[in-house]
Each structure stands twice: as C-alpha cells, then as structure tokens.
Design a protein around this motif. Sequence first.
Motif, mmCIF file in Angstrom:
data_model
loop_
_atom_site.group_PDB
_atom_site.id
_atom_site.type_symbol
_atom_site.label_atom_id
_atom_site.label_comp_id
_atom_site.label_asym_id
_atom_site.label_seq_id
_atom_site.Cartn_x
_atom_site.Cartn_y
_atom_site.Cartn_z
ATOM 1 N N HIS A 1 22.665 8.250 5.444
ATOM 2 C CA HIS A 1 21.747 8.116 6.576
ATOM 3 C C HIS A 1 21.678 6.660 7.042
ATOM 4 C CE1 HIS A 1 20.345 12.148 5.371
ATOM 5 N NE2 HIS A 1 19.942 12.256 6.621
ATOM 6 N N ILE A 2 21.642 5.739 6.087
ATOM 7 C CA ILE A 2 21.601 4.311 6.432
ATOM 8 C C ILE A 2 22.884 3.907 7.146
ATOM 9 C CG2 ILE A 2 21.582 1.963 5.457
ATOM 10 C CD1 ILE A 2 19.718 3.174 3.234
ATOM 11 N N ALA A 3 24.018 4.374 6.642
ATOM 12 C CA ALA A 3 25.306 4.052 7.273
ATOM 13 C C ALA A 3 25.370 4.600 8.699
ATOM 14 C CB ALA A 3 26.454 4.594 6.429
ATOM 15 N N VAL A 4 24.896 5.840 8.896
ATOM 16 C CA VAL A 4 24.874 6.430 10.237
ATOM 17 C C VAL A 4 23.976 5.605 11.151
ATOM 18 C CG1 VAL A 4 24.143 8.431 11.605
ATOM 19 C CG2 VAL A 4 25.481 8.772 9.521
ATOM 20 N N ALA A 5 22.807 5.223 10.666
ATOM 21 C CA ALA A 5 21.886 4.411 11.475
ATOM 22 C C ALA A 5 22.551 3.119 11.923
ATOM 23 C CB ALA A 5 20.610 4.113 10.685
ATOM 24 N N ASP A 6 23.273 2.477 11.029
ATOM 25 C CA ASP A 6 23.974 1.233 11.377
ATOM 26 C C ASP A 6 25.028 1.468 12.456
ATOM 27 O OD1 ASP A 6 22.457 -0.217 9.549
ATOM 28 O OD2 ASP A 6 24.005 -0.190 7.996
ATOM 29 N N ILE A 7 25.773 2.550 12.316
ATOM 30 C CA ILE A 7 26.811 2.863 13.303
ATOM 31 C C ILE A 7 26.185 3.171 14.660
ATOM 32 C CG2 ILE A 7 28.671 4.444 13.937
ATOM 33 C CD1 ILE A 7 29.144 4.820 10.870
ATOM 34 N N LEU A 8 25.075 3.896 14.672
ATOM 35 C CA LEU A 8 24.414 4.221 15.940
ATOM 36 C C LEU A 8 23.968 2.957 16.665
ATOM 37 C CD1 LEU A 8 22.307 7.346 14.916
ATOM 38 C CD2 LEU A 8 24.572 7.290 15.996
ATOM 39 N N ILE A 9 23.494 1.977 15.918
ATOM 40 C CA ILE A 9 23.111 0.690 16.520
ATOM 41 C C ILE A 9 24.342 0.020 17.134
ATOM 42 C CG2 ILE A 9 22.332 -1.670 15.980
ATOM 43 C CD1 ILE A 9 20.444 -0.282 13.871
ATOM 44 N N ASP A 10 25.448 0.041 16.392
ATOM 45 C CA ASP A 10 26.683 -0.568 16.888
ATOM 46 C C ASP A 10 27.230 0.185 18.099
ATOM 47 O OD1 ASP A 10 26.478 -2.423 14.834
ATOM 48 O OD2 ASP A 10 27.971 -1.440 13.561
ATOM 49 N N LEU A 11 27.084 1.504 18.109
ATOM 50 C CA LEU A 11 27.539 2.306 19.246
ATOM 51 C C LEU A 11 26.736 1.961 20.494
ATOM 52 C CD1 LEU A 11 29.177 4.549 20.582
ATOM 53 C CD2 LEU A 11 27.581 6.205 19.571
ATOM 54 N N GLU A 12 25.422 1.885 20.355
ATOM 55 C CA GLU A 12 24.590 1.498 21.500
ATOM 56 C C GLU A 12 24.980 0.112 22.000
ATOM 57 O OE1 GLU A 12 20.005 0.468 22.742
ATOM 58 O OE2 GLU A 12 20.308 1.968 21.175
ATOM 59 N N ALA A 13 25.201 -0.810 21.089
ATOM 60 C CA ALA A 13 25.592 -2.173 21.480
ATOM 61 C C ALA A 13 26.922 -2.156 22.234
ATOM 62 C CB ALA A 13 25.688 -3.066 20.247
ATOM 63 N N ALA A 14 27.877 -1.344 21.780
ATOM 64 C CA ALA A 14 29.183 -1.257 22.453
ATOM 65 C C ALA A 14 29.015 -0.706 23.874
ATOM 66 C CB ALA A 14 30.142 -0.388 21.642
ATOM 67 N N LEU A 15 28.190 0.320 24.025
ATOM 68 C CA LEU A 15 27.945 0.881 25.352
ATOM 69 C C LEU A 15 27.291 -0.149 26.270
ATOM 70 C CD1 LEU A 15 26.698 4.422 24.295
ATOM 71 C CD2 LEU A 15 28.780 3.933 25.598
ATOM 72 N N ARG A 16 26.332 -0.878 25.738
ATOM 73 C CA ARG A 16 25.645 -1.906 26.534
ATOM 74 C C ARG A 16 26.597 -3.037 26.933
ATOM 75 N NH1 ARG A 16 20.083 -1.596 26.894
ATOM 76 N NH2 ARG A 16 19.062 -0.109 25.516
ATOM 77 N N GLU A 17 27.421 -3.483 25.993
ATOM 78 C CA GLU A 17 28.365 -4.573 26.272
ATOM 79 C C GLU A 17 29.350 -4.203 27.372
ATOM 80 O OE1 GLU A 17 30.230 -6.053 22.672
ATOM 81 O OE2 GLU A 17 28.265 -6.227 21.696
ATOM 82 N N LEU A 18 29.695 -2.933 27.450
ATOM 83 C CA LEU A 18 30.633 -2.462 28.473
ATOM 84 C C LEU A 18 29.926 -2.042 29.761
ATOM 85 C CD1 LEU A 18 33.008 -0.384 26.173
ATOM 86 C CD2 LEU A 18 33.499 -2.594 27.259
ATOM 87 N N ASN A 19 28.623 -2.303 29.826
ATOM 88 C CA ASN A 19 27.811 -1.890 30.978
ATOM 89 C C ASN A 19 27.883 -0.388 31.220
ATOM 90 O OD1 ASN A 19 26.759 -4.460 31.690
ATOM 91 N ND2 ASN A 19 28.751 -4.983 32.566
#
Length: 106
Positions: free
Chosen positions: A5-23
């Motif tokens: 669950h912790i690993a998934v939470a970390d990935i979800l944060i990184d996924l959101e960041a990737a989407l934001r960085e790409l606008n």
Amino acid sequence: MSDKHIAVADILIDLEAALRELNLWHSESPSAEALASTAPFAVDTLTFTQWLQFMFLPQMQELVKHRGPLPANCAIAPMAEEYFRPQVIDGAAVVLQLRRVDTLLS
C-alpha cells in the motif's frame, strides 16, 4: 498499512507529478455522465489522461487510504503507450509510473 500500500501511494504521487509536469493535469472535472462510463478506461467519454486523473487515481487512493484489497493484476502501461504513441507530447514519464504500478500489482 502494508508495504505494498505504501509503495502504491508513492507511485500515485509520482504519477500525479508526471501528469502535472507534462501539463496533462485537468483543472475541471468531466461531467457526471462522462465519469459514469462503463467502457474500459472510459474510452467513450474521457481521454486517457482524464481517466487517470478522475477515475484511476481517486479509486487507487481510496484503496490505499482504507487499506483495501489492491488489484491482483494490472496492465495499464500498454494502454498508456498506445495513447501517447500518436501524441506530440512525450508521455514516457507517465508510462514509467504506470509500469511501476503494473509490476507491483501483477
């Protein structure tokens, strides 16, 4: 909370960041009708990135928050690769995060 669950939470944060960085982060939510789609990835009503933001991320965040059972099999990265292939924008950062999800949950 389990390590998975912790690993998934970390990935979800990184996924959101990737989407934001790409606008690719949307400021407005799709309509309730669009979100009610029953088609895989809501392909009939949402773009893939809308599906990630408004359906996949919230559902996975709820599972993590409530320590719910995580999917036993996941294969989202191939859909992302198909979505980004004809796009002008390089979605490699998003695909990478989705591969991490797929690997962890499969």
